[in-house]
Design an enzyme around this catalytic site. Structure first.
Site, PDB file in Angstrom:
ATOM      1  N   ALA A  59       0.657  -1.292  -0.087  1.00 13.74           N
ATOM      2  CA  ALA A  59      -0.093  -0.108   0.076  1.00 13.74           C
ATOM      3  C   ALA A  59       0.858   1.085  -0.037  1.00 13.74           C
ATOM      4  O   ALA A  59       0.683   2.226  -0.791  1.00 13.74           O
ATOM      5  CB  ALA A  59      -1.088  -0.032   1.286  1.00 13.74           C
ATOM      6  N   HIS A 111       2.871 -14.287 -13.702  1.00 20.42           N
ATOM      7  CA  HIS A 111       3.470 -13.374 -14.820  1.00 20.42           C
ATOM      8  C   HIS A 111       4.063 -14.314 -16.075  1.00 20.42           C
ATOM      9  O   HIS A 111       3.634 -13.629 -17.017  1.00 20.42           O
ATOM     10  CB  HIS A 111       4.861 -12.682 -14.132  1.00 20.42           C
ATOM     11  CG  HIS A 111       4.485 -12.204 -12.835  1.00 20.42           C
ATOM     12  ND1 HIS A 111       3.189 -11.492 -12.700  1.00 20.42           N
ATOM     13  CD2 HIS A 111       5.249 -12.019 -11.703  1.00 20.42           C
ATOM     14  CE1 HIS A 111       3.383 -11.084 -11.187  1.00 20.42           C
ATOM     15  NE2 HIS A 111       4.309 -11.489 -10.838  1.00 20.42           N
TER      16      HIS A 111
HETATM   17  P1  NAP Z   1       2.703  -6.177   4.837  1.00 17.36           P
HETATM   18  O1  NAP Z   1       3.454  -5.111   4.660  1.00 17.36           O
HETATM   19  O2  NAP Z   1       2.761  -7.344   5.935  1.00 17.36           O
HETATM   20  O3  NAP Z   1       1.019  -5.472   5.092  1.00 17.36           O
HETATM   21  C1  NAP Z   1       0.105  -6.364   5.595  1.00 17.36           C
HETATM   22  C2  NAP Z   1      -1.118  -5.289   5.979  1.00 17.36           C
HETATM   23  O4  NAP Z   1      -2.231  -6.149   6.612  1.00 17.36           O
HETATM   24  C3  NAP Z   1      -0.838  -4.356   7.013  1.00 17.36           C
HETATM   25  O5  NAP Z   1      -1.382  -3.054   6.845  1.00 17.36           O
HETATM   26  C4  NAP Z   1      -1.286  -5.073   8.391  1.00 17.36           C
HETATM   27  O6  NAP Z   1      -1.896  -3.852   9.253  1.00 17.36           O
HETATM   28  C5  NAP Z   1      -2.553  -5.521   7.654  1.00 17.36           C
HETATM   29  N1  NAP Z   1      -3.084  -6.799   8.552  1.00 17.36           N
HETATM   30  C6  NAP Z   1      -2.530  -7.909   8.773  1.00 17.36           C
HETATM   31  N2  NAP Z   1      -3.514  -8.492   9.564  1.00 17.36           N
HETATM   32  C7  NAP Z   1      -4.654  -7.918   9.546  1.00 17.36           C
HETATM   33  C8  NAP Z   1      -5.902  -8.186  10.135  1.00 17.36           C
HETATM   34  N3  NAP Z   1      -6.082  -8.944  10.958  1.00 17.36           N
HETATM   35  N4  NAP Z   1      -6.871  -7.297   9.942  1.00 17.36           N
HETATM   36  C9  NAP Z   1      -6.616  -6.033   9.460  1.00 17.36           C
HETATM   37  N5  NAP Z   1      -5.432  -5.693   8.667  1.00 17.36           N
HETATM   38  C10 NAP Z   1      -4.428  -6.613   8.891  1.00 17.36           C
HETATM   39  O7  NAP Z   1       2.090  -7.002   3.491  1.00 17.36           O
HETATM   40  P2  NAP Z   1       2.519  -6.483   1.838  1.00 17.36           P
HETATM   41  O8  NAP Z   1       3.843  -6.895   1.623  1.00 17.36           O
HETATM   42  O9  NAP Z   1       1.933  -4.984   1.896  1.00 17.36           O
HETATM   43  O10 NAP Z   1       1.596  -7.473   0.948  1.00 17.36           O
HETATM   44  C11 NAP Z   1       0.179  -7.401   0.987  1.00 17.36           C
HETATM   45  C12 NAP Z   1      -0.355  -8.423  -0.033  1.00 17.36           C
HETATM   46  O11 NAP Z   1       0.097  -7.935  -1.351  1.00 17.36           O
HETATM   47  C13 NAP Z   1      -0.020  -9.686   0.193  1.00 17.36           C
HETATM   48  O12 NAP Z   1      -1.007 -10.552  -0.243  1.00 17.36           O
HETATM   49  C14 NAP Z   1       1.104 -10.076  -0.625  1.00 17.36           C
HETATM   50  O13 NAP Z   1       1.322 -11.355  -0.953  1.00 17.36           O
HETATM   51  C15 NAP Z   1       0.857  -9.164  -1.931  1.00 17.36           C
HETATM   52  N6  NAP Z   1       1.872  -8.524  -2.586  1.00 17.36           N
HETATM   53  C16 NAP Z   1       2.920  -7.669  -2.216  1.00 17.36           C
HETATM   54  C17 NAP Z   1       3.804  -7.324  -2.798  1.00 17.36           C
HETATM   55  C18 NAP Z   1       4.846  -6.278  -2.227  1.00 17.36           C
HETATM   56  O14 NAP Z   1       5.666  -5.806  -3.088  1.00 17.36           O
HETATM   57  N7  NAP Z   1       4.779  -5.991  -0.944  1.00 17.36           N
HETATM   58  C19 NAP Z   1       3.923  -7.697  -4.141  1.00 17.36           C
HETATM   59  C20 NAP Z   1       3.146  -8.527  -4.837  1.00 17.36           C
HETATM   60  C21 NAP Z   1       2.099  -8.907  -3.929  1.00 17.36           C
HETATM   61  P3  NAP Z   1      -1.636  -3.908  10.752  1.00 17.36           P
HETATM   62  O15 NAP Z   1      -0.333  -4.775  11.055  1.00 17.36           O
HETATM   63  O16 NAP Z   1      -1.572  -2.588  11.098  1.00 17.36           O
HETATM   64  O17 NAP Z   1      -2.929  -4.719  10.899  1.00 17.36           O
END
Ligand code: NAP
Length: 483
Positions: free
Chosen positions: A23, A240
Site C-alpha cells: 500500500a 507473470h
Molecule cells: P504487509 O507489509 O505485511 O502488510 C499487511 C497489511 O495487512 C498491514 O497493513 C497490516 O496492518 C494488515 N493486516 C494484517 N493482519 C490484519 C488483520 N487481521 N486485520 C486487518 N489488517 C491486517 O504485506 P504487503 O507486503 O503489503 O503485502 C500485502 C499483499 O500483497 C499480500 O497478499 C502480498 O502477497 C501481496 N503482494 C505484495 C507485494 C509487495 O511488493 N509487497 C507484491 C505483490 C503482492 P496491521 O499490522 O496494522 O494490522
C-alpha cells in the site's frame, strides 16, 4: 505527445492493509499520481484500514511520508499532495475479527462505486469477502481486488475462488497481476491486433521459437521465508510468465472485451502440452562470502526451492505446433531485464555467403528496463569489398517514439483505474488461474517426486549451465541478459 487522461467517476476505495508495504510503496503512490494528473476526482475517497490503532491525523502523516518517499511527483507538487491527503480516511478494522466493521460501513457513501482492495495476506481474502457481504457493505456494484498469490496449487486456488465467489460475482472480482498493467504487455495486443504486418507471420510456419525472460538482479533477501515456500515456478512462472505466454500465443479475440480476451488466454493454457522433466532446469544461486547464497537469504540451509527456472513449453494447437516457447526467470542474474523475443525462421533459400554468428530475424518486445520494441534485420555490410551481411536493430523505445520522457505510469495506477471503470480485461479470471495451476502442479510434483536438488549458479550470470543446454541441444541459444 501528451497522453490523454479520461477522468473516472467519484468512488469509495477501501484499502485493506493500508499500513502495509504494498500500500505504501505502490498503491497509494499510484493513486496519488492519478489524482495529480486529474484522473481521480477530488470527491473520490480512499478509506484505508488495518488493525493498528491510529487516528486519521496519524495515518495522514504516515501516508504523507510514504508519498514523499515513493511518489516522486509528491515533492514537486505540494498542493496536489495536500489535496490528495484530504481524500484519505483511516478506519481501524480487524479483518479476522468483529471490530471496526460497523465503523467501516458508516464511513462509506451510498450510491457510489465501492472498490475493496485487499492488500493483505491471502489468508484474509476469504474472511474479508465474507464480512463485507455479511455486514451489507458489499453492494451489487462493488468490486473486490485481490493480490497474488492466488493459491499455492490448484486445490488452494479453487478454495480461494470458492471463498470469493461465495460472496461476490465473478464480474466483481479483480485478480491483479501487475505484469498486465505494463504498457508493453498491453502493447502486445495492440501490436498483434491493430496491425496487419505481423499476424501473417505469427505462427509456426514463420516463428522458429519464442523466448520469454524475466530476469532479476536482486536475490530473495527480505522475503526469503515467503519465497522459500514458493520458488520461481509458483512466484513467477504460473502467473507473470504464463500471462506473457498467453498474450503472445493467443488467437485474435473477436472483440476487445474482458471475456473475449480472457477466453482466448484460457484456450492457450489448456493447449499447453505436458512438460517432460528433461525440459525443465531449476537452479539456486550460490555465492561465497558477503554476498550470500540462496541458503543464507532463505534462512533454510537444506532448501531445495528454485530461485531460477527455465522450461521448454509446447503449445498443442494449429498455430504453434512445432514452435517451442522457452520460459526463463530467476533471481540474482546479470541484470533486471524482461523481454519476449519472437525468433523467426531463416529464409528458405539463402543466396548470400554464410554469415558467421548470424542470429536471424527477431522481434524483441522489452518490458523492462526501458519499454520498447526492437526488430533485428539482416542487411548488407556497408562499403566495398564484396557482399557481406551484417545484423542491425530497428529500435523503438516508447519513451522516445512517443515523446514521453516523464516518469512512466506504474502498472498499479493503470490497473486501479480499470477497477474503478469496471474493466476486467487486464485481470485474471478464476478459471484462468485454475488452468494455470492445473498445468504447473504436475511439473512441481514431478521434481518433488524425483527429489532432485536445483543446479547451483553464480550470481551475476545467466543461470545454470543446464539452462543454456536446454536451447543449445536444439541448435538455438538464449539472448544475452543485458541491462
Ligand atoms: P504487509 O507489509 O505485511 O502488510 C499487511 C497489511 O495487512 C498491514 O497493513 C497490516 O496492518 C494488515 N493486516 C494484517 N493482519 C490484519 C488483520 N487481521 N486485520 C486487518 N489488517 C491486517 O504485506 P504487503 O507486503 O503489503 O503485502 C500485502 C499483499 O500483497 C499480500 O497478499 C502480498 O502477497 C501481496 N503482494 C505484495 C507485494 C509487495 O511488493 N509487497 C507484491 C505483490 C503482492 P496491521 O499490522 O496494522 O494490522
Amino acid at each position: 505527445m501528451v497522453s490523454r487522461v479520461i477522468p473516472v467517476d467519484p468512488f469509495d476505495l477501501v484499502l485493506f492493509g493500508g499500513t502495509g508495504d504494498l500500500a505504501r510503496r505502490k498503491i497509494l503512490p499510484g493513486l496519488f499520481h492519478r489524482f495529480a494528473v486529474g484522473q481521480m476526482p477530488q470527491d473520490a475517497r480512499i478509506i484505508c484500514t488495518a488493525r493498528s490503532a491510529m487516528d486519521r491525523a496519524a495515518f495522514i502523516e504516515l501516508t504523507r511520508s510514504s508519498l514523499l518517499k515513493f511518489a516522486s511527483a509528491a515533492k514537486e507538487n505540494s498542493s496536489a499532495l495536500e489535496s490528495f491527503l484530504q481524500t484519505i480516511d483511516y478506519v481501524q478494522v480487524d479483518a479476522a475479527g468483529q471490530d471496526g466493521w460497523d465503523a467501516l460501513s458508516k464511513a462509506l457513501r451510498p450510491d457510489m462505486v465501492r472498490a475493496f482492495y485487499l492488500s493483505v495476506s491471502p489468508s484474509l481474502f476469504g474472511p474479508i469477502a465474507h464480512k463485507l457481504n455479511n455486514h451489507g457493505i458489499a453492494t451489487p456494484q462493488s468490486r473486490i481486488v485481490v493480490e497474488k498469490p492466488f493459491g499455492h496449487d490448484l486445490e488452494s486456488a479453487k478454495a480461494l475462488n470458492a471463498d470469493l465467489r461465495g460472496n461476490f460475482e465473478e464480474h466483481q472480482i479483480y485478480r491483479i497481476d501487475h505484469y498486465l498493467g505494463k504498457e508493453t504487455v498491453q502493447n502486445l495486443m495492440a501490436l498483434r491486433f491493430a496491425n496487419s504486418l505481423w499476424e501473417p507471420l505469427w505462427n509456426s510456419t514463420h516463428v522458429d521459437h519464442v523466448q520469454i525472460t524475466v530476469a532479476e538482479s536482486l536475490g530473495v533477501e527480505g522475503r526469503g521465508e515467503y519465497y522459500d515456500r514458493s520458488g520461481a515456478m509458483r512466484d513467477m512462472v504460473q502467473n507473470h510468465l504464463m500471462q506473457l505466454l498467453c498474450l503472445t500465443a493467443m488467437e485474435p479475440p473477436s472483440r476487445f472485451t474482458p471475456d473475449a480476451v480472457r477466453d482466448e488466454k484460457v484456450k492457450v493454457i489448456e493447449a499447453l502440452e505436458p512438460v517432460d522433466q528433461s525440459d525443465i532446469v531449476r537452479g539456486q544461486y550460490r555465492a561465497q562470502g558477503e554476498e550470500g547464497s540462496y541458503h543464507d537469504h532463505s534462512g533454510n540451509p537444506q532448501s531445495r526451492t528454485e530461485s531460477f527456472v527455465a522450461i521448454k513449453v509446447n503449445i498443442g494447437n494449429w498455430r504453434w505446433a512445432g514452435t517451442p516457447f522457452y520460459l526463463r526467470t530467476g533471481k540474482k542474474l546479470r541484470a533486471r531485464s524482461s523481454e519476449i523475443a519472437i525468433v523467426f525462421r531463416d529464409p528458405p533459400h539463402m543466396i548470400f555467403p554464410k554469415m558467421e554468428g548470424r542470429r536471424g530475424n527477431a522481434m524483441i518486445i522489452r518490458l523492462q528496463p526501458d519499454e520498447g520494441i526492437t526488430l533485428r534485420n539482416t542487411i548488407k555490410e556497408p562499403g566495398p569489398g564484396g557482399f557481406r551481411l551484417t545484423e542491425v536493430s530497428m529500435d523503438m523505445t516508447f519513451a522516445d517514439a512517443l515523446d514521453q520522457h516523464a516518469e512512466p505510469q506504474d502498472a498499479y495506477e493503470r490497473l486501479i483505474m480499470d477497477v474503478i471503470r469496471g474493466d476486467q480485461t487486464l485481470f485474471m479470471r478464476g478459471d484462468e488461474v485454475e488452468a494455470a495451476w492445473a498445468w504447473a502442479d504436475p511439473l512441481i510434483e514431478g521434481w518433488q517426486d524425483a527429489g532432485r536438488t536445483p543446479a547451483p549458479y553464480d550470481p551475476g550470470g545467466s543461470g545454470p549451465e543446464d539452462a543454456l543446454m536446454l536451447l543449445h541441444r536444439e541448435g538455438r541459444r538464449w539472448r544475452e541478459i543485458m541491462a
